[in-house]
Design a protein around this motif. Structure first.
Motif, PDB file in Angstrom:
ATOM      1  N   SER A 108      -1.367  16.304  -6.972  1.00 14.18           N
ATOM      2  CA  SER A 108      -1.724  14.918  -6.666  1.00 14.18           C
ATOM      3  C   SER A 108      -2.290  14.185  -7.873  1.00 14.18           C
ATOM      4  N   ASN A 109      -3.268  14.783  -8.520  1.00 11.92           N
ATOM      5  CA  ASN A 109      -4.012  14.053  -9.542  1.00 11.92           C
ATOM      6  C   ASN A 109      -3.336  14.045 -10.904  1.00 11.92           C
ATOM      7  N   ILE A 110      -2.571  15.057 -11.229  1.00 14.44           N
ATOM      8  CA  ILE A 110      -1.879  15.074 -12.525  1.00 14.44           C
ATOM      9  C   ILE A 110      -0.449  14.555 -12.358  1.00 14.44           C
ATOM     10  N   ILE A 111       0.352  15.232 -11.556  1.00 13.37           N
ATOM     11  CA  ILE A 111       1.754  14.810 -11.373  1.00 13.37           C
ATOM     12  C   ILE A 111       1.819  13.439 -10.707  1.00 13.37           C
ATOM     13  N   GLY A 112       1.010  13.220  -9.669  1.00 17.43           N
ATOM     14  CA  GLY A 112       1.004  11.933  -8.985  1.00 17.43           C
ATOM     15  C   GLY A 112       0.602  10.792  -9.899  1.00 17.43           C
ATOM     16  N   THR A 113      -0.422  11.010 -10.712  1.00 12.46           N
ATOM     17  CA  THR A 113      -0.852   9.963 -11.644  1.00 12.46           C
ATOM     18  C   THR A 113       0.214   9.716 -12.701  1.00 12.46           C
ATOM     19  N   ARG A 160     -15.623  20.654  -3.661  1.00 12.76           N
ATOM     20  CA  ARG A 160     -15.575  22.004  -3.074  1.00 12.76           C
ATOM     21  C   ARG A 160     -14.146  22.460  -2.784  1.00 12.76           C
ATOM     22  N   TYR A 161     -13.330  21.549  -2.258  1.00  8.14           N
ATOM     23  CA  TYR A 161     -11.960  21.910  -1.908  1.00  8.14           C
ATOM     24  C   TYR A 161     -11.157  22.320  -3.142  1.00  8.14           C
ATOM     25  N   SER A 162     -11.540  21.809  -4.309  1.00  5.83           N
ATOM     26  CA  SER A 162     -10.815  22.182  -5.530  1.00  5.83           C
ATOM     27  C   SER A 162     -11.007  23.655  -5.875  1.00  5.83           C
ATOM     28  N   LEU A 163     -12.029  24.277  -5.335  1.00  4.87           N
ATOM     29  CA  LEU A 163     -12.229  25.717  -5.530  1.00  4.87           C
ATOM     30  C   LEU A 163     -11.280  26.517  -4.647  1.00  4.87           C
ATOM     31  N   GLU A 164     -10.951  25.976  -3.486  1.00  4.60           N
ATOM     32  CA  GLU A 164     -10.071  26.651  -2.539  1.00  4.60           C
ATOM     33  C   GLU A 164      -8.593  26.411  -2.821  1.00  4.60           C
ATOM     34  N   ASN A 165      -8.253  25.196  -3.235  1.00  3.15           N
ATOM     35  CA  ASN A 165      -6.853  24.818  -3.383  1.00  3.15           C
ATOM     36  C   ASN A 165      -6.635  24.010  -4.665  1.00  3.15           C
ATOM     37  N   PRO A 166      -6.779  24.645  -5.824  1.00  2.00           N
ATOM     38  CA  PRO A 166      -6.653  23.891  -7.079  1.00  2.00           C
ATOM     39  C   PRO A 166      -5.270  23.279  -7.282  1.00  2.00           C
ATOM     40  N   ARG A 167      -4.235  23.897  -6.730  1.00  2.00           N
ATOM     41  CA  ARG A 167      -2.872  23.372  -6.901  1.00  2.00           C
ATOM     42  C   ARG A 167      -2.722  21.964  -6.332  1.00  2.00           C
ATOM     43  N   GLY A 179       0.822  -1.203   0.000  1.00  3.90           N
ATOM     44  CA  GLY A 179       0.000   0.000   0.000  1.00  3.90           C
ATOM     45  C   GLY A 179       0.855   1.251   0.000  1.00  3.90           C
ATOM     46  N   TYR A 180       0.356   2.273  -0.660  1.00  6.88           N
ATOM     47  CA  TYR A 180       1.055   3.559  -0.717  1.00  6.88           C
ATOM     48  C   TYR A 180       0.014   4.639  -0.483  1.00  6.88           C
ATOM     49  N   ASP A 181       0.214   5.441   0.561  1.00  8.96           N
ATOM     50  CA  ASP A 181      -0.779   6.459   0.893  1.00  8.96           C
ATOM     51  C   ASP A 181      -0.083   7.686   1.472  1.00  8.96           C
ATOM     52  N   GLY A 182      -0.581   8.841   1.093  1.00 10.30           N
ATOM     53  CA  GLY A 182      -0.015  10.103   1.569  1.00 10.30           C
ATOM     54  C   GLY A 182      -0.497  10.509   2.943  1.00 10.30           C
ATOM     55  N   MET A 183      -1.532   9.858   3.447  1.00  7.16           N
ATOM     56  CA  MET A 183      -2.095  10.179   4.763  1.00  7.16           C
ATOM     57  C   MET A 183      -2.414  11.669   4.901  1.00  7.16           C
ATOM     58  N   SER A 184      -2.895  12.263   3.821  1.00 11.22           N
ATOM     59  CA  SER A 184      -3.232  13.691   3.878  1.00 11.22           C
ATOM     60  C   SER A 184      -4.371  13.904   4.866  1.00 11.22           C
ATOM     61  N   ASP A 185      -4.463  15.109   5.378  1.00 13.67           N
ATOM     62  CA  ASP A 185      -5.474  15.389   6.395  1.00 13.67           C
ATOM     63  C   ASP A 185      -6.805  15.856   5.808  1.00 13.67           C
ATOM     64  N   TYR A 186      -7.005  15.639   4.522  1.00 17.11           N
ATOM     65  CA  TYR A 186      -8.301  15.982   3.932  1.00 17.11           C
ATOM     66  C   TYR A 186      -9.401  15.136   4.572  1.00 17.11           C
ATOM     67  N   TYR A 187      -9.086  13.847   4.844  1.00 13.56           N
ATOM     68  CA  TYR A 187      -9.951  12.968   5.625  1.00 13.56           C
ATOM     69  C   TYR A 187      -9.232  12.652   6.926  1.00 13.56           C
ATOM     70  N   ASP A 188      -9.940  12.114   7.890  1.00 16.09           N
ATOM     71  CA  ASP A 188      -9.428  11.808   9.226  1.00 16.09           C
ATOM     72  C   ASP A 188      -8.184  10.912   9.164  1.00 16.09           C
ATOM     73  N   VAL A 189      -7.045  11.463   9.572  1.00 13.93           N
ATOM     74  CA  VAL A 189      -5.776  10.734   9.523  1.00 13.93           C
ATOM     75  C   VAL A 189      -5.778   9.567  10.511  1.00 13.93           C
ATOM     76  N   TYR A 204     -11.260  19.526  -9.863  1.00 12.88           N
ATOM     77  CA  TYR A 204     -11.202  18.108  -9.502  1.00 12.88           C
ATOM     78  C   TYR A 204     -11.619  17.241 -10.689  1.00 12.88           C
ATOM     79  N   ALA A 205     -12.785  17.517 -11.238  1.00  6.26           N
ATOM     80  CA  ALA A 205     -13.283  16.723 -12.365  1.00  6.26           C
ATOM     81  C   ALA A 205     -12.361  16.831 -13.572  1.00  6.26           C
TER      82      ALA A 205
END
Length: 182
Positions: free
Chosen positions: A105-110, A93-100, A32-42, A155-156
């Motif tokens: 994550s989604n472009i470079i990470g993929t 919604r978060y993509s409106l606040e922090n598009p970077r 498994g590989y996970d960033g453990m970001s705090d967007y959801y409960d760490v 996001y989309a």
């Protein structure tokens, strides 16, 4: 007959956790590989990994996908035959606040994941997308053959870009790739 080794990104998330749990029960080796970001409960994510780590066929690495050196080191050491890429910066919604965060994550990470899959010549790359890719489409229910060219959020748009990148890699590098929209 040995089961293929599977590298799963996003194993601390809901879908990744349950997929890893299922594969482990079936006798697969899973990393498994996970960033453990705090967007959801760490704490919840850490508990999920702790549960998976009870199985000797599971190992985990905490890291961001855009950190190519770390991801490549993990992939090279594990030598997966299948990669399931579920990790992403989620949330409309978060993509409106922090598009970077979505671009990283989604472009470079993929891109990092696809490059590893290409380099290691995995037997199959499976990647998650989203029903948000249908964007402004009004035809219901959504069907896979509909054009999806009118995304309404960053996001989309990043997830649709992942679909396009996956298609290009499958074509250029003869990399068996499956995209699925949740």
């Amino acid at each position: 007959m040995t089961k293929p080794k599977v590298l799963i990104t996003g194993t601390a998330g809901f879908i990744g956790f349950h997929l890893a749990k299922l594969l482990l029960a079936e006798g697969f080796q899973v990393h498994g590989y996970d960033g453990m970001s705090d967007y959801y409960d760490v704490t919840l994510k850490q508990r999920r990994h702790s549960m998976l780590l009870q199985n000797p066929n599971f190992a985990a690495t905490e890291g961001q996908l855009e950190d190519q050196a770390t991801f490549d080191a993990v992939a090279d050491a594990f030598q997966p035959e299948v990669i399931v890429h579920l990790a992403a910066q989620a949330g409309v919604r978060y993509s409106l606040e922090n598009p970077r965060a979505y671009l990283d994550s989604n472009i470079i990470g993929t891109f990092t994941v696809m490059e590893a899959a290409r380099r290691l010549e995995v037997k199959h790359l499976l990647m998650a997308s989203t029903s948000s890719a249908y964007g402004a489409n009004t035809e219901m229910p959504f069907i896979e053959t509909e054009k999806a060219d009118t995304q309404l959020t960053i996001y989309a748009a990043t997830k649709k870009a992942n679909e396009n990148m996956g298609h290009a890699y499958a074509h250029i590098h003869d990399l068996p790739t499956t995209m699925f929209r949740f």
